[in-house]
Design a protein around this motif. Structure first.
Motif, PDB file in Angstrom:
ATOM      1  N   SER A 160      51.967  32.006  43.599  1.00  0.00           N
ATOM      2  CA  SER A 160      51.155  31.882  44.810  1.00  0.00           C
ATOM      3  C   SER A 160      49.682  32.129  44.522  1.00  0.00           C
ATOM      4  O   SER A 160      48.815  31.721  45.309  1.00  0.00           O
ATOM      5  CB  SER A 160      51.649  32.861  45.888  1.00  0.00           C
ATOM      6  OG  SER A 160      51.302  34.201  45.573  1.00  0.00           O
ATOM      7  N   HIS A 164      46.991  24.721  43.411  1.00  0.00           N
ATOM      8  CA  HIS A 164      48.103  23.784  43.609  1.00  0.00           C
ATOM      9  C   HIS A 164      48.474  23.081  42.303  1.00  0.00           C
ATOM     10  O   HIS A 164      49.663  22.927  41.989  1.00  0.00           O
ATOM     11  CB  HIS A 164      47.719  22.750  44.674  1.00  0.00           C
ATOM     12  CG  HIS A 164      48.857  21.882  45.100  1.00  0.00           C
ATOM     13  ND1 HIS A 164      49.881  22.332  45.913  1.00  0.00           N
ATOM     14  CD2 HIS A 164      49.148  20.577  44.806  1.00  0.00           C
ATOM     15  CE1 HIS A 164      50.744  21.357  46.120  1.00  0.00           C
ATOM     16  NE2 HIS A 164      50.327  20.284  45.469  1.00  0.00           N
ATOM     17  N   ARG A 168      52.120  23.095  40.304  1.00  0.00           N
ATOM     18  CA  ARG A 168      52.819  21.853  39.961  1.00  0.00           C
ATOM     19  C   ARG A 168      53.067  21.781  38.457  1.00  0.00           C
ATOM     20  O   ARG A 168      54.148  21.356  38.014  1.00  0.00           O
ATOM     21  CB  ARG A 168      52.019  20.635  40.431  1.00  0.00           C
ATOM     22  CG  ARG A 168      51.999  20.456  41.944  1.00  0.00           C
ATOM     23  CD  ARG A 168      51.194  19.228  42.328  1.00  0.00           C
ATOM     24  NE  ARG A 168      51.803  18.017  41.787  1.00  0.00           N
ATOM     25  CZ  ARG A 168      52.742  17.323  42.390  1.00  0.00           C
ATOM     26  NH1 ARG A 168      53.194  17.706  43.580  1.00  0.00           N
ATOM     27  NH2 ARG A 168      53.227  16.239  41.843  1.00  0.00           N
ATOM     28  N   ARG A 188      59.077  20.271  46.296  1.00  0.00           N
ATOM     29  CA  ARG A 188      58.192  20.071  47.450  1.00  0.00           C
ATOM     30  C   ARG A 188      58.355  21.198  48.453  1.00  0.00           C
ATOM     31  O   ARG A 188      57.364  21.689  49.019  1.00  0.00           O
ATOM     32  CB  ARG A 188      58.483  18.722  48.104  1.00  0.00           C
ATOM     33  CG  ARG A 188      58.078  17.522  47.262  1.00  0.00           C
ATOM     34  CD  ARG A 188      58.552  16.244  47.882  1.00  0.00           C
ATOM     35  NE  ARG A 188      60.009  16.213  47.971  1.00  0.00           N
ATOM     36  CZ  ARG A 188      60.701  15.212  48.512  1.00  0.00           C
ATOM     37  NH1 ARG A 188      60.074  14.176  49.044  1.00  0.00           N
ATOM     38  NH2 ARG A 188      62.023  15.248  48.546  1.00  0.00           N
ATOM     39  N   VAL A 189      59.583  21.608  48.696  1.00  0.00           N
ATOM     40  CA  VAL A 189      59.834  22.705  49.626  1.00  0.00           C
ATOM     41  C   VAL A 189      59.232  23.997  49.078  1.00  0.00           C
ATOM     42  O   VAL A 189      58.606  24.772  49.813  1.00  0.00           O
ATOM     43  CB  VAL A 189      61.341  22.874  49.870  1.00  0.00           C
ATOM     44  CG1 VAL A 189      61.619  24.107  50.737  1.00  0.00           C
ATOM     45  CG2 VAL A 189      61.919  21.628  50.538  1.00  0.00           C
ATOM     46  N   LEU A 191      56.724  24.325  46.886  1.00  0.00           N
ATOM     47  CA  LEU A 191      55.262  24.250  46.922  1.00  0.00           C
ATOM     48  C   LEU A 191      54.734  24.472  48.335  1.00  0.00           C
ATOM     49  O   LEU A 191      53.726  25.151  48.533  1.00  0.00           O
ATOM     50  CB  LEU A 191      54.797  22.898  46.384  1.00  0.00           C
ATOM     51  CG  LEU A 191      54.923  22.708  44.869  1.00  0.00           C
ATOM     52  CD1 LEU A 191      54.669  21.256  44.490  1.00  0.00           C
ATOM     53  CD2 LEU A 191      53.957  23.627  44.124  1.00  0.00           C
ATOM     54  N   ASN A 192      55.407  23.898  49.314  1.00  0.00           N
ATOM     55  CA  ASN A 192      54.993  24.115  50.707  1.00  0.00           C
ATOM     56  C   ASN A 192      55.120  25.578  51.094  1.00  0.00           C
ATOM     57  O   ASN A 192      54.257  26.126  51.794  1.00  0.00           O
ATOM     58  CB  ASN A 192      55.823  23.244  51.650  1.00  0.00           C
ATOM     59  CG  ASN A 192      55.450  21.777  51.585  1.00  0.00           C
ATOM     60  OD1 ASN A 192      54.337  21.433  51.199  1.00  0.00           O
ATOM     61  ND2 ASN A 192      56.372  20.899  51.948  1.00  0.00           N
ATOM     62  N   ALA A 193      56.194  26.223  50.633  1.00  0.00           N
ATOM     63  CA  ALA A 193      56.386  27.641  50.942  1.00  0.00           C
ATOM     64  C   ALA A 193      55.288  28.493  50.294  1.00  0.00           C
ATOM     65  O   ALA A 193      54.776  29.430  50.907  1.00  0.00           O
ATOM     66  CB  ALA A 193      57.765  28.099  50.465  1.00  0.00           C
ATOM     67  N   ASP A 195      52.282  27.443  49.514  1.00  0.00           N
ATOM     68  CA  ASP A 195      51.032  27.146  50.224  1.00  0.00           C
ATOM     69  C   ASP A 195      50.929  27.938  51.518  1.00  0.00           C
ATOM     70  O   ASP A 195      49.829  28.328  51.925  1.00  0.00           O
ATOM     71  CB  ASP A 195      50.933  25.650  50.541  1.00  0.00           C
ATOM     72  CG  ASP A 195      50.609  24.809  49.306  1.00  0.00           C
ATOM     73  OD1 ASP A 195      50.051  25.375  48.345  1.00  0.00           O
ATOM     74  OD2 ASP A 195      50.929  23.604  49.306  1.00  0.00           O
ATOM     75  N   ARG A 196      52.062  28.169  52.155  1.00  0.00           N
ATOM     76  CA  ARG A 196      52.060  28.851  53.457  1.00  0.00           C
ATOM     77  C   ARG A 196      52.156  30.362  53.329  1.00  0.00           C
ATOM     78  O   ARG A 196      52.048  31.065  54.338  1.00  0.00           O
ATOM     79  CB  ARG A 196      53.230  28.365  54.318  1.00  0.00           C
ATOM     80  CG  ARG A 196      53.166  26.891  54.717  1.00  0.00           C
ATOM     81  CD  ARG A 196      54.155  26.601  55.848  1.00  0.00           C
ATOM     82  NE  ARG A 196      55.495  27.050  55.516  1.00  0.00           N
ATOM     83  CZ  ARG A 196      56.412  26.302  54.902  1.00  0.00           C
ATOM     84  NH1 ARG A 196      56.116  25.073  54.528  1.00  0.00           N
ATOM     85  NH2 ARG A 196      57.606  26.782  54.649  1.00  0.00           N
TER      86      ARG A 196
END
Length: 261
Positions: A160, A164, A168, A188-189, A191-193, A195-196
Motif C-alpha cells: 500500500s 500503482h 503492479r 484487479r480486486v 489493486l483496488n483494495a 488503492d482504497r
C-alpha cells in the motif's frame, strides 16, 4: 537525522507516533549540542517540545539508553546515543538493530501478541524482525512470506506504500495464489483494495494467509525505508484484533525512532 513524511501522494499515517519521533529527535539534537548536560527547563525551551509531551518522551529516551540523567538533574547523551555518534557505520547499524529488537519485544509484551517488522527491499516484501514467545507464537510460515504479500497484513501494508506501478510490478512477479478460501487472488480486486486502503486504518488479514490466524499491520516509514509493524493473533482472540492494532500504532514511536536515527 531525517524523518520522512511518508510515501509520495499519501497522507502521513498515524500522526501521533510520527509527531512523537519528531519531538524525540529535537530533544536528542538539543542534548547532543550540550555535551556537558542541559537542564530540563533549558531543554524544553531550546527544543520547543510541548510540555505535555516532554516527560513521557524523556522517560522513553532514558529507558532506551539515548539519554541519561546527571546527578544535578541535567540531561546528557546516553550510551546508545554516544555509540550512534562514535561507532562508525557498523556500530550504528548494530545499535539500531538492538533498539529495534528491544522495541519489538516491548510491543510483544504490551500487546500479548507476536510482533513483526517488515520492509520492502529490492522488490520483495520481507519480514526482517520478529518477537514471539510460547504464549504469543509466530505465525507458521507455511508459504514463504515473500511470495504471500497479497495475503498477509504485513505484505499488503508494504504494498500500500508503493505507487500503482510498483504494486503492479510486484504482482506481475508474484502470482496471487489462493492460500485459503478468503485469499484475494484477482489482481484487479487486490489493486483496488490497496488503492482504497486509508492511510489511517490498520491493514487486516482475516484468515487470508492461514486458517485460524488473524493479523494487522501499520505503516512504519522513515527516510527511504518502506516498512511496517504487524501483529498476529489466533482466531479465538478475534475480539482483540482491532484494539491491539490501534495499540500497535500508538506504541510505535520507539521502533520508528530506531529506524530514523
Amino acid at each position: 537525522m531525517a524523518l520522512s513524511s511518508g510515501s509520495p501522494g499519501r497522507t502521513t499515517p498515524f500522526g501521533s507516533p510520527f509527531r512523537s519521533v519528531r519531538h524525540a529527535l529535537r530533544l536528542l539534537e538539543t542534548v547532543a549540542s550540550h555535551p556537558d548536560g542541559i537542564s530540563e527547563e533549558d531543554l524544553a525551551r531550546r527544543s520547543g517540545v510541548p510540555a505535555i509531551r516532554l516527560a513521557p518522551l524523556l522517560a522513553m529516551l532514558r529507558r532506551d539508553g539515548y539519554l541519561t540523567r546527571l546527578d544535578d538533574g541535567a540531561w546528557a547523551a546516553g550510551q546508545a546515543l554516544t555509540e550512534l555518534g562514535a561507532g562508525g557505520e557498523e556500530g550504528r547499524r548494530r545499535v539500531r538493530e538492538e533498539k529495534l529488537q528491544q522495541a519489538l519485544d516491548a510491543l510483544r509484551d504490551s500487546l500479548g501478541a507476536a510482533v513483526y517488522f517488515g520492509r520492502y527491499v529490492d522488490g520483495e516484501a520481507c519480514v526482517t524482525g520478529v518477537s514471539a514467545t510460547a504464549d504469543a507464537p509466530m505465525v507458521h510460515e507455511w508459504v514463504d512470506f515473500r511470495a504471500a504479500a497479497h495475503a498477509t497484513a504485513l505484505g499488503k501494508c508494504l504494498l500500500s506504500q508503493l505507487d500503482h506501478d510498483g504494486r503492479r510490478d510486484h504482482l506481475s512477479r508474484h502470482k496471487a495464489a489462493r492460500l485459503t478460501s478468503r485469499t484475494i487472488t484477482d489482481p484487479r480486486v487486490l489493486l483496488n483494495a490497496l488503492d482504497r486502503q486509508p492511510a489511517s486504518v490498520p491493514v487486516l488479514d482475516i484468515q487470508e494467509y492461514a486458517i485460524g490466524t488473524l493479523c494487522a499491520a501499520v505503516p512504519l516509514t522513515a527516510g527511504s525505508t518502506v516498512g511496517c509493524l504487524a501483529l498476529s493473533l489466533p482466531l479465538g482472540q478475534a475480539h482483540r484484533l482491532r484494539q491491539a492494532a490501534e495499540a500497535l500504532n500508538q506504541q510505535a514511536a520507539p521502533a520508528l525512532l530506531s529506524l530514523t536515527l
